[in-house]
Write a protein that holds these residues in place. Sequence first.
Motif, PDB file in Angstrom:
ATOM      1  N   LEU A 271      -5.221  40.757 -61.040  1.00 48.63           N
ATOM      2  CA  LEU A 271      -5.387  39.490 -61.731  1.00 48.63           C
ATOM      3  C   LEU A 271      -6.635  38.794 -61.211  1.00 48.63           C
ATOM      4  CD1 LEU A 271      -1.723  38.204 -61.861  1.00 48.63           C
ATOM      5  CD2 LEU A 271      -3.072  39.219 -63.688  1.00 48.63           C
ATOM      6  N   PRO A 272      -7.552  38.364 -62.090  1.00 44.93           N
ATOM      7  CA  PRO A 272      -8.801  37.752 -61.653  1.00 44.93           C
ATOM      8  C   PRO A 272      -8.598  36.295 -61.238  1.00 44.93           C
ATOM      9  CG  PRO A 272      -8.729  37.930 -64.027  1.00 44.93           C
ATOM     10  CD  PRO A 272      -7.504  38.602 -63.507  1.00 44.93           C
ATOM     11  N   GLU A 273      -9.717  35.583 -61.113  1.00 45.35           N
ATOM     12  CA  GLU A 273      -9.658  34.223 -60.608  1.00 45.35           C
ATOM     13  C   GLU A 273      -8.887  33.308 -61.546  1.00 45.35           C
ATOM     14  OE1 GLU A 273     -13.528  32.071 -61.191  1.00 45.35           O
ATOM     15  OE2 GLU A 273     -14.223  34.122 -61.451  1.00 45.35           O
ATOM     16  N   PRO A 274      -8.478  32.125 -61.054  1.00 44.95           N
ATOM     17  CA  PRO A 274      -7.670  31.223 -61.869  1.00 44.95           C
ATOM     18  C   PRO A 274      -8.339  30.879 -63.202  1.00 44.95           C
ATOM     19  CG  PRO A 274      -7.693  30.502 -59.586  1.00 44.95           C
ATOM     20  CD  PRO A 274      -8.682  31.614 -59.685  1.00 44.95           C
ATOM     21  N   ILE A 275      -7.519  30.726 -64.227  1.00 39.07           N
ATOM     22  CA  ILE A 275      -8.014  30.424 -65.561  1.00 39.07           C
ATOM     23  C   ILE A 275      -8.902  29.182 -65.564  1.00 39.07           C
ATOM     24  CG2 ILE A 275      -7.277  29.609 -67.858  1.00 39.07           C
ATOM     25  CD1 ILE A 275      -6.881  32.538 -67.587  1.00 39.07           C
ATOM     26  N   GLU A 276      -8.493  28.168 -64.815  1.00 37.42           N
ATOM     27  CA  GLU A 276      -9.236  26.906 -64.868  1.00 37.42           C
ATOM     28  C   GLU A 276     -10.672  27.035 -64.371  1.00 37.42           C
ATOM     29  OE1 GLU A 276      -6.465  26.799 -61.231  1.00 37.42           O
ATOM     30  OE2 GLU A 276      -6.349  27.347 -63.354  1.00 37.42           O
ATOM     31  N   THR A 285     -13.620  37.588 -72.698  1.00 36.75           N
ATOM     32  CA  THR A 285     -13.522  38.820 -71.936  1.00 36.75           C
ATOM     33  C   THR A 285     -12.290  38.802 -71.033  1.00 36.75           C
ATOM     34  OG1 THR A 285     -15.882  39.202 -71.987  1.00 36.75           O
ATOM     35  CG2 THR A 285     -14.670  40.280 -70.223  1.00 36.75           C
ATOM     36  N   GLU A 286     -11.975  37.627 -70.513  1.00 43.05           N
ATOM     37  CA  GLU A 286     -10.758  37.493 -69.709  1.00 43.05           C
ATOM     38  C   GLU A 286      -9.525  37.838 -70.548  1.00 43.05           C
ATOM     39  OE1 GLU A 286      -7.463  36.076 -67.377  1.00 43.05           O
ATOM     40  OE2 GLU A 286      -9.321  37.119 -66.981  1.00 43.05           O
ATOM     41  N   ILE A 287      -9.460  37.338 -71.757  1.00 41.29           N
ATOM     42  CA  ILE A 287      -8.340  37.638 -72.646  1.00 41.29           C
ATOM     43  C   ILE A 287      -8.303  39.136 -72.948  1.00 41.29           C
ATOM     44  CG2 ILE A 287      -7.440  37.301 -74.991  1.00 41.29           C
ATOM     45  CD1 ILE A 287      -8.461  34.402 -74.812  1.00 41.29           C
ATOM     46  N   TRP A 288      -9.478  39.711 -73.233  1.00 45.43           N
ATOM     47  CA  TRP A 288      -9.564  41.155 -73.513  1.00 45.43           C
ATOM     48  C   TRP A 288      -8.981  41.967 -72.358  1.00 45.43           C
ATOM     49  CZ3 TRP A 288     -11.916  44.088 -77.547  1.00 45.43           C
ATOM     50  CH2 TRP A 288     -12.042  45.464 -77.279  1.00 45.43           C
ATOM     51  N   ASN A 289      -9.389  41.622 -71.150  1.00 42.08           N
ATOM     52  CA  ASN A 289      -8.964  42.419 -69.995  1.00 42.08           C
ATOM     53  C   ASN A 289      -7.493  42.203 -69.652  1.00 42.08           C
ATOM     54  OD1 ASN A 289     -11.414  43.834 -69.423  1.00 42.08           O
ATOM     55  ND2 ASN A 289     -12.265  41.913 -68.719  1.00 42.08           N
ATOM     56  N   ARG A 314      -0.607  34.553 -68.347  1.00 41.64           N
ATOM     57  CA  ARG A 314      -2.049  34.414 -68.175  1.00 41.64           C
ATOM     58  C   ARG A 314      -2.762  34.503 -69.533  1.00 41.64           C
ATOM     59  NH1 ARG A 314      -5.415  34.013 -64.100  1.00 41.64           N
ATOM     60  NH2 ARG A 314      -7.586  34.650 -64.432  1.00 41.64           N
ATOM     61  N   LEU A 315      -2.288  35.373 -70.392  1.00 39.24           N
ATOM     62  CA  LEU A 315      -2.862  35.499 -71.727  1.00 39.24           C
ATOM     63  C   LEU A 315      -2.685  34.190 -72.497  1.00 39.24           C
ATOM     64  CD1 LEU A 315      -4.145  37.513 -73.766  1.00 39.24           C
ATOM     65  CD2 LEU A 315      -1.823  38.069 -74.498  1.00 39.24           C
ATOM     66  N   THR A 316      -1.499  33.605 -72.407  1.00 42.39           N
ATOM     67  CA  THR A 316      -1.218  32.355 -73.104  1.00 42.39           C
ATOM     68  C   THR A 316      -2.052  31.215 -72.538  1.00 42.39           C
ATOM     69  OG1 THR A 316       1.041  33.108 -73.547  1.00 42.39           O
ATOM     70  CG2 THR A 316       0.614  30.757 -73.764  1.00 42.39           C
ATOM     71  N   LYS A 321      -6.728  27.393 -72.925  1.00 40.18           N
ATOM     72  CA  LYS A 321      -7.979  26.808 -72.436  1.00 40.18           C
ATOM     73  C   LYS A 321      -9.113  27.059 -73.426  1.00 40.18           C
ATOM     74  CE  LYS A 321     -11.308  26.356 -68.761  1.00 40.18           C
ATOM     75  NZ  LYS A 321     -11.767  26.726 -67.404  1.00 40.18           N
ATOM     76  N   LEU A 322      -9.166  28.254 -73.979  1.00 39.89           N
ATOM     77  CA  LEU A 322     -10.210  28.559 -74.953  1.00 39.89           C
ATOM     78  C   LEU A 322     -10.088  27.624 -76.155  1.00 39.89           C
ATOM     79  CD1 LEU A 322     -12.590  30.288 -75.728  1.00 39.89           C
ATOM     80  CD2 LEU A 322     -11.013  32.005 -76.617  1.00 39.89           C
ATOM     81  N   GLY A 323      -8.851  27.348 -76.572  1.00 38.13           N
ATOM     82  CA  GLY A 323      -8.646  26.422 -77.681  1.00 38.13           C
ATOM     83  C   GLY A 323      -9.148  25.030 -77.357  1.00 38.13           C
ATOM     84  N   ARG A 324      -8.906  24.576 -76.111  1.00 36.79           N
ATOM     85  CA  ARG A 324      -9.388  23.251 -75.723  1.00 36.79           C
ATOM     86  C   ARG A 324     -10.909  23.200 -75.698  1.00 36.79           C
ATOM     87  NH1 ARG A 324      -5.150  23.905 -71.997  1.00 36.79           N
ATOM     88  NH2 ARG A 324      -6.614  24.415 -70.323  1.00 36.79           N
TER      89      ARG A 324
END
Length: 372
Positions: A271-276, A285-289, A314-316, A321-324
């Motif tokens: 799992l990569p770094e925090p979404i925020e 790319t984060e969503i893709w991975n 994490r996907l949700t 965040k992308l929506g915001r």
Amino acid sequence: MVEITNPETALKWLEQQDHQTQIWFALRSALRAIPGVYSSNEDVEPSNLTVALPCFRTGLLAAAAAVTPRLNTLTFEKRVTSAISFINVSATDGGRQICSHKAAESALNCITSRNSAAHAAKALDYCAQAVDYDSIGSVSFASATHDSQNPNIWNALWPGYPETGLEFEMPGTLGDEWADLRGQMGRKRSDWEFWVEWYQGILKGIPLPWSLTQSIALEVKNADWDTGAGRVAEAIAPIYLPYKLERQIAELQAELAFARLKYEGIGDNNLPEPIENLTFEQLPTEIWNNLEALRTEKNASHPDPNRLRLLEQRLTEGAAKLGRLLKDVAYDETKQVVSGAIGAGIALNWNKIQLQIAKISQTVIEWIAYLN
């Protein structure tokens, strides 16, 4: 060229074919007869769906037999016996429903009987009685002729009625009857979702993977079928949901492919770094991975429910965040992103992408319930 105009000409052709071709031929006739279970009588919904289920069960068993290399009929014997018993559910609307059931029964007998050619011809005869009425004429025999010219090929079920942009194309009133029947199934979606997708694929000549059909046909227990559609759906779910999840992942990745950005540091199964902490450019790319990690876990010999849940969350979160951030991106009248942060495709297709992510989330949650 063979022309099938009645059961007798069908039998003459069938006697020259191998066993699995006979099963395939009988099955396609039985599948064409399924809309014949539809009744417009009052209180139709319970009876229509009850009468339809044995026909779908027949479809699974006969399809599994037709595509199984080096078919061993003993593998199917007990299931066929049980299915024939199950198919004797009372048909409430007389003729057409009975003929649909008889077509299904003939297809089942074709699997285990030594006189399989005769049973396949009977399936066609009952199919014609179930669907050839009013202005439809001899369309069942014309479709059977087409089948004889393309043995063991899963073309559209009604080859004389190719798709014209509609969801499905069927002769006469069969399309309306199937649409009404499917509407009844839609009101009980959890019980019938798989069957609608399975039959729609057959109709269009794009069947679901045969491995999925075989697994369901041979893994769902006879006792489950005897209990009814709800219990059958419960038994199918742990087999069907991983396939459904794979399809949904592929569909979302197709949407994201054009917007995928190379971003160092994201891409393995950790799992990569925090979404925020991620930027607008990094999120697709984060969503893709995360989708790739979800696929890897799905394909594991023993998928971990906790990791599946973590990846789903994490996907949700990434989508939220992308929506915001999308609200803060300015784009001109041609919908081209002025900031250059990401291609216009994400902004233009965001509603669809968001819906697909929500569907993936629900599928993962449903599947986890069967893994715990």
